[in-house]
Design an enzyme around this catalytic site. Structure first.
Site, PDB file in Angstrom:
ATOM      1  N   GLN A  90       0.607  -4.871  10.234  1.00  0.00           N
ATOM      2  CA  GLN A  90       0.331  -5.402   8.903  1.00  0.00           C
ATOM      3  C   GLN A  90       1.158  -6.659   8.641  1.00  0.00           C
ATOM      4  OE1 GLN A  90      -2.365  -4.569   7.265  1.00  0.00           O
ATOM      5  NE2 GLN A  90      -1.460  -3.570   5.514  1.00  0.00           N
ATOM      6  N   ASN A 146       4.860   4.117   8.978  1.00  0.00           N
ATOM      7  CA  ASN A 146       4.380   4.131  10.363  1.00  0.00           C
ATOM      8  C   ASN A 146       4.767   2.807  10.993  1.00  0.00           C
ATOM      9  OD1 ASN A 146       3.009   4.132  12.781  1.00  0.00           O
ATOM     10  ND2 ASN A 146       1.041   4.774  11.916  1.00  0.00           N
ATOM     11  N   THR A 181       1.740   0.690  12.757  1.00  0.00           N
ATOM     12  CA  THR A 181       0.758  -0.013  11.935  1.00  0.00           C
ATOM     13  C   THR A 181       1.429  -0.976  10.962  1.00  0.00           C
ATOM     14  OG1 THR A 181       0.717   1.907  10.460  1.00  0.00           O
ATOM     15  CG2 THR A 181      -1.018   1.765  12.112  1.00  0.00           C
ATOM     16  N   ILE A 191       9.713   2.214   5.811  1.00  0.00           N
ATOM     17  CA  ILE A 191       8.502   1.961   6.590  1.00  0.00           C
ATOM     18  C   ILE A 191       7.972   3.296   7.107  1.00  0.00           C
ATOM     19  CG2 ILE A 191       7.543   0.789   8.592  1.00  0.00           C
ATOM     20  CD1 ILE A 191       8.349  -1.075   6.304  1.00  0.00           C
ATOM     21  N   GLY A 216       0.791  -4.865   2.715  1.00  0.00           N
ATOM     22  CA  GLY A 216      -0.364  -5.607   3.227  1.00  0.00           C
ATOM     23  C   GLY A 216      -0.341  -7.083   2.898  1.00  0.00           C
ATOM     24  N   GLU A 217       0.393  -7.450   1.875  1.00  0.00           N
ATOM     25  CA  GLU A 217       0.272  -8.837   1.423  1.00  0.00           C
ATOM     26  C   GLU A 217       1.532  -9.664   1.602  1.00  0.00           C
ATOM     27  OE1 GLU A 217      -2.631  -9.072  -2.065  1.00  0.00           O
ATOM     28  OE2 GLU A 217      -2.075  -6.962  -2.056  1.00  0.00           O
TER      29      GLU A 217
END
Lengths: 167, 332, 777
Positions: free
Chosen positions: C678, C671, C674, C669, C743-744
């Site tokens: 996400q 960051n 963020t 990972i 993101g998904e």
């Protein structure tokens, strides 16, 4: 006939159809207030009128003659972020940033409502002083949609801000 | 949105004069419903008479009730101490509706006159709707009708009234104060909204030029023992699938008196007269509540998608009455 | 799909087929990622810390200018009129009232729209990105209910909207297919996803199912979904001669510029697409009719155009996720080992697009089994072209698969986590490729402990608190690691040690600019304050689509390549007087504002010194990323274990999510701040999908009946519990930075975890999303 936006008077529109939102965005070049649905269903256009949070998309600008409107652009003072704006950055209370100005303005209006003792749908005792628990914040902020899913960060930021204001 | 003229009324008489001056004028309150309907071209008034600056006072009446100015904002009404303490069902109904921003804008008069959320009503370009366009037909009856009426609908219209506040006002025997060119008059709140019948274009019995100037709440000795429960598809900021407003007076294990109204089930806020009649004098038990709900819902007629509302209304009525009866009633 | 498209797809398939045979056999060292990225070893830098968004202050002040907010002189405002039939022709069209309305500049219909080429369909070339290949406003034919039939330009938005309402359109309807059942009756085709058939057969799964000692065989349904980014689609558009400037909100600046250029028959470099801020995308912010119509109208009117879709407009002309009907059948031994895994079913598409919601993607590498039968069939309907929406395939596919596994666990009397671990594969179950990095079992164990899974009610419906029935549910999450070809990066290094990183990428809230700056700072050995990231502009070299959760990897690989080019260039400039003299780029890395020999830190020289001696103010390098062959060499995926505590009201059937935990295995990972957002964002969208979201498509006429944020329910604050997120943080040795896109994956598995928790709470199994209260009364 004028409306005071972030402390400065502005002329009311000639066309009474003009919403407060379009007046801000299209005429006054203050696009910080966002158009998310133009249906009163998302809260992105939230501004403060005489301290009360309202939806500028459903507000005809002509109805607000003489009123004081505060938008997201009016919160930072002398270039420094408003403490709530700073809290949103620290707690990652946004992703795309589009609903953010509405969330922030809404939270400021919410704090004032709570101070006035306005209860919410989740208040168990309608007569008691308002304590802004997490559940209270979540209910009271439910008029501001976020699709990126920054809800936890938003509530964290508002909690911190409210705690600091109260302290 | 079609172009229109805008005028601000100085007082009720001025407002009525302005709105009856010709054309297709409409009163404008907070705008939360009318501006939306105009933008969707459901409403096309050629002028707006702004009455949002008229009476926004809440005063005590001689008979121990409250007189609420039509321009009182929803937040102000819900937050008023007398309402919170004496009519909690009204506070709760308002607080269950819309969002804080909308409640800050919306007026009491405007809330009373808000129109249905039937999506076929809103779809001016692509759907038939008798309410919007009399005689056009109804696309909701055989379409998406999950949010539609189970009581008193007609073949012409199956729309529901979306207001939460109105459900509480229906339960409270409120009176609506009207101003028109002909003078002032009052209408019982439960007589204000109509069943759709063959003329669903009329939501209420108001005539053109009738302005709601105030709503009066009578004193009700047991209205402090009241609540509002709203059932919806998400936790907040959604219209009711079913809602129940109730005030209950239980003494010695029996229902001495009761006020009960339902939202989300009909073209108008639904006062549950049959259930009330069944409850008065009955033992304060879950069985009585179930029987009362059954009496009220006996005439309910489901559409393809909304049959669940009958069972949901029944359960919610029983749960609300059980909660209000508290330790005085028998455990459910 | 046309014959031409099929041929193209087949050709691509042959190339991919050859590659896919050779690449797996190649030695690791030939493959990108064969040698771990040196940044993976950096343990005390910025990577893996919490960094606030660099664009945060701008966004909280409302000072980030989105596409509909770009000021242009002499601007006109556009409004659209949408068709009200699903298929047929425009029979009558009266625009006279609109043309006469105040403020109107132009009324454009098929009669006066300029001639334009049809958009090239997404995936048919390296840059084609049309969501549909239907020509836009070129004739009187209607292909879906909601198609734009007229555009009005006026001096204000109110004037444009009003004039649009005055246009009278009459239609001659033709037979259409708007009901899923009718579409199925007309016949199915096997879905093609990027040219590859959506089908995998191993053994005889039906026979294995028939003789399995334990089995379940169920059908699951998911409705249409809409992305509902809070920023509606919008563009501010101006022509300067034959050059087009599009201020857009898009996930694909470069591809969009190329595709729009083709539509208008001009060169790719005559279109510039700028999109610095995207107010939410989720797959929807691509090329749709409105940018094309806006550009056409701007050309006809000779004035700049702002076309900001109404919320209704977004529903009418931007596609969403299509509906699915999925069968999952599992055969198992008494110990839970899968003998048969069947996942097939049908999705709806249009004749003009190529997005068969590929719900089997996650199943392909999810579990070991003796036999597999996986397929997606498509049927065609007259509707808006459906498109990608967050985790296309996996989001709805995991609902079916992971619900079915829960049902089987119930049937077997085995804990659902134990059942999943029992079927954990050691290599990719279909391709046989080794996994590049798979630590799902670790994620399960860490998640179960943190969530308190052992307190799960053993018997469904057995735990009640007041009116609320309480249940726990879990599900696996999965999403592939993708890296698409075509990425590039340009680095401009200044003598005073500032670096500009330019990538044709996008920031729609993922934190891409911030992580790109973090990674570039570490890779270049500069403080993050000295890094500027430029992005969201098609004039930047390369193509980096914000899709497939691939931006981080694509940018990472491009910056690796550009950095290597930078080192080479600096070594050249350094010359013979440098302590680095004679070293090759492979022997040198960046550290502390300069270059250092990797195994001898005493041989170093600062950037300032190198550039100073060379009398250069800047060095500029641009480089393409390596071809993404690693995806053919390893089976590369992200994983997660999702845990949900659901409460179902015994009176009303309302479901509330009390707790949710996502335990992820998604590489390193970058960051933490963020990344957490996400993951949570995906999970919250998953909660919406589980409980409330549905685009109401009226099957009588193909009209979307809830084109509104009031009637299409998204989760509000009160629906969202505190969401706990943990991660294994185990670097994938074969990816840039050891990272995966994230993101998904957050949306995958969520709906199943909720459905499984609802079942545990109530004993009721809901197989049709969303789980609304009427299904639980």
């Amino acid at each position: 006939m004028s409306i005071i936006i972030n402390g400065s008077p502005a002329a009311l529109p000639a066309d009474p159809r003009t919403s407060l939102l379009d007046l801000l965005r299209d005429t006054l070049s203050l696009p910080g207030t966002k158009k998310g649905c133009n249906q009163g269903a998302c809260g992105a256009c939230t501004v403060l009128v005489d301290g009360d949070r309202i939806l500028s998309c459903l507000a005809l600008a002509v109805q607000y003659d003489g009123r004081h409107v505060t938008t997201i652009e009016g919160l930072a003072e002398d270039g420094a972020l408003h403490p709530l704006q700073q809290a949103f950055v620290v707690h990652d209370g946004f992703q795309c940033g589009y609903c953010t100005p509405g969330q922030i303005c809404s939270a400021i209006g919410m704090a004032a409502e709570a101070k006035r003792g306005i209860p919410s749908h989740v208040s168990e005792d309608l007569s008691a002083d308002v304590v802004l628990t997490r559940a209270e914040l979540q209910e009271r902020m439910s008029g501001n949609l976020c699709r990126c899913g920054a809800h936890n960060g938003i509530i964290d930021a508002i909690s911190e801000y409210n705690t600091e204001v109260a302290a | 949105m079609n172009p229109f003229r805008y005028a601000r009324a100085d007082d009720a008489a001025d407002a009525v004069a302005l709105v009856t001056a010709g054309g297709t004028a409409a009163f404008l309150g907070g705008g939360t419903n009318l501006v939306d309907l105009m933008r969707e071209t459901v409403a096309r008034p050629d002028s707006l008479v702004d009455v949002s600056g008229l009476s926004d006072e809440i005063t005590e009446t001689d008979t121990g009730g409250l007189l609420i100015g039509a321009a009182v904002r929803n937040t102000a009404l819900a937050g008023h101490l007398a309402v919170r303490t004496r009519y909690p069902l009204l506070s709760r109904a308002i607080l269950g509706g819309a969002s804080a921003q909308i409640r800050n804008m919306a007026t009491v008069g405007g809330n009373i006159l808000q129109r249905t959320r039937c999506t076929y009503f809103y779809d001016t370009a692509g759907s038939r709707c008798n309410k919007r366009d009399p005689g056009a037909g109804c696309d909701a009856i055989d379409g998406f009708n999950r949010i539609h009426a189970i009581l008193d609908a007609s073949p012409e219209c199956v729309a529901t009234n979306p207001s939460d506040m109105c459900v509480a006002l229906a339960a409270l025997d409120a009176t609506v104060h009207i101003r028109s060119l002909g003078g002032a008059r009052t209408i019982a709140f439960t007589d204000l909204h109509r069943t759709p019948g063959e003329t669903p274009e009329y939501d209420t019995v108001l005539e053109p030029g009738d302005l709601i100037v105030a709503v009066e709440l009578p004193a009700l000795p047991f209205s402090a023992q009241s609540t509002y429960r709203k059932v919806r598809d998400r936790a907040s900021y959604a219209f009711a699938l079913v809602s129940v407003a109730a005030a209950l007076d239980v003494q010695d294990g029996r229902v001495r008196d009761v006020r009960l109204a339902l939202g989300g089930v009909a073209h108008r806020p639904w006062r549950a007269w049959k259930a009330e009649a069944a409850l008065r004098g009955a033992p304060a038990t879950a069985q009585s509540y179930r029987d009362a709900a059954d009496a009220e819902l006996a005439d309910a007629r489901p559409l393809s998608d909304n049959g669940f509302k009958i069972e949901l209304a029944r359960r919610t009525i029983v749960a609300v009455l059980t909660e209000l009866a508290g330790p005085d009633g028998e455990a459910a | 799909m046309s014959i031409v498209d099929t041929a193209k797809s087949a050709a691509q398939g042959v190339v991919q087929g050859v590659m896919s045979k050779l690449v797996p056999l190649a030695p690791d060292s030939w493959i990108p990622g064969g040698t771990p990225d040196p940044l993976i070893r950096h343990q005390h830098g910025l990577i893996g810390t919490e960094v606030s968004r660099l664009d945060g202050p701008l966004k909280v002040r409302g000072a980030a200018r989105f596409a509909a907010e770009v000021p242009l002189d002499n601007l006109t405002y556009a409004a659209l009129v949408f068709s009200t039939i699903a298929r047929g022709r425009i029979a009558t069209l009266d625009t006279t009232a609109a043309e006469a309305a105040p403020g109107v500049v132009l009324v454009m219909t098929h009669r006066n729209a300029p001639q334009m080429n049809a958009p090239a369909l997404f995936g048919t070339s390296a840059t084609a990105c049309g969501a549909s290949n239907l020509p836009v406003m070129q004739d009187d034919s209607i292909h879906w209910n909601g198609q734009p039939v007229a555009l009005v330009l006026a001096e204000t938005q109110d004037q444009a909207d009003h004039a649009a309402s005055l246009i009278a359109v009459g239609y001659a309807a033709e037979p259409s297919v708007t009901a899923f059942a009718d579409a199925k009756a007309k016949g199915k085709e096997r879905g093609l996803f990027f040219g590859q058939p959506l089908e995998n057969i191993v053994g005889d799964a039906e026979a294995a199912l028939a003789k399995a000692p334990h089995s379940i065989d169920r059908t699951y349904r998911t409705p249409r979904h809409a992305h509902n980014a809070i920023e509606p689609h919008a563009a501010t558009i101006a022509w300067d001669g034959d050059t087009l400037l599009l201020h857009d909100t898009t996930q694909m600046v470069s591809s969009e510029a190329a595709t729009v250029a083709d539509i208008f028959g001009i060169a790719a470099d005559q279109v510039r697409v700028i999109s610095p801020y995207v107010g939410g995308g989720f797959g929807a912010k691509g090329l749709w009719d409105h940018q094309i119509l806006g550009a056409a109208a701007a050309r006809v009117a000779g004035r700049p155009v702002r076309i900001a879709l109404s919320r209704e407009g977004v529903y009418r002309i931007v596609g969403g996720r299509t509906l699915t009907e999925q069968r999952v059948a599992l055969g198992a031994e008494p110990d839970g080992r899968f003998t048969a895994l069947i996942h097939d079913g049908t999705v709806a598409m249009t004749p003009h697009n190529n997005m068969p919601e590929p719900f089997i993607l996650g199943t392909r590498s999810g579990y070991a089994a003796d036999s597999f039968k996986l397929s997606v069939d498509t049927v065609t309907m007259n509707m808006m072209a459906n498109t990608f929406m967050r985790a296309p395939g996996e989001s709805v596919g995991t609902f079916a698969l992971e619900s079915a596994i829960d049902e089987l666990a119930d049937e077997l009397g085995i804990d659902p986590i134990a059942l999943r671990i029992r079927n954990e594969p050691t290599k990719d179950p279909l391709s046989g490729l080794p996994f590049s990095s798979r630590h799902l079992v670790a994620a399960w164990r860490a998640g179960a402990e943190r969530f308190g899974w052992d307190a799960r009610p053993a018997v469904p419906g057995s735990r009640r608190e007041g009116e609320w029935l309480v249940g726990f549910g879990c599900a696996a999450a999965t999403y592939p690691y993708y890296r698409m070809p075509g990425a590039a990066a340009r680095i401009t290094l200044t003598r005073d040690g500032e670096a500009l990183i330019e990538v044709a990428a996008h920031e729609m809230g993922m934190g891409t600019t911030t992580t790109t700056a973090m990674v570039a700072a570490e890779r270049l050995g500069l403080p993050i304050e000295r890094i500027t990231v430029r992005y969201g502009d098609s004039i930047i070299p390369g193509t980096i689509m914000a899709g497939g959760s691939q931006q981080t990897a694509a940018i990472g690989a491009a910056v690796i390549a550009a950095h290597r080019a930078l080192v080479a260039e600096l070594l050249k400039l350094a010359g013979n007087d440098s302590p680095l003299a004679g070293l090759s780029p492979d022997e040198v890395g960046s550290e502390d504002g300069g270059l250092t020999r990797i195994d001898d830190a005493t041989r170093r020289e600062s950037y300032a010194s190198i550039l100073g001696r060379a009398q250069r103010d800047t060095v500029v390098v641009a480089e393409q990323a390596s071809p993404p062959l690693e995806q053919m060499h390893w089976s590369m995926h992200s994983y997660g274990a999702m845990f949900c505590e659901a409460r179902v009201n015994a009176v009303t059937g309302e479901t509330r999510i009390a707790r949710f935990l996502g335990s992820f295995d998604t590489g390193r990972i970058l960051n933490h701040k963020t990344a957490r957002s996400q993951f949570r964002g995906g999970i919250i969208m998953g909660l919406g999908m589980a409980l409330m979201e549905e685009t109401q498509f009226d099957e009588r006429n193909g009209r979307i009946m809830n084109p509104s944020l009031a009637e299409y329910h998204l989760p509000v604050h009160a629906d969202v519990p505190d969401i706990d997120v943990i991660w294994t943080d185990i670097a994938d040795p074969h990816t840039p930075m050891g990272a995966h896109g994230i993101g998904e994956i957050g949306i995958t598995g969520v709906a199943a975890a909720v459905a499984n928790a609802v079942h545990n709470a109530t004993g009721r199994r809901v197989r049709d999303l969303p789980i609304t209260l009427d299904k639980l009364l």
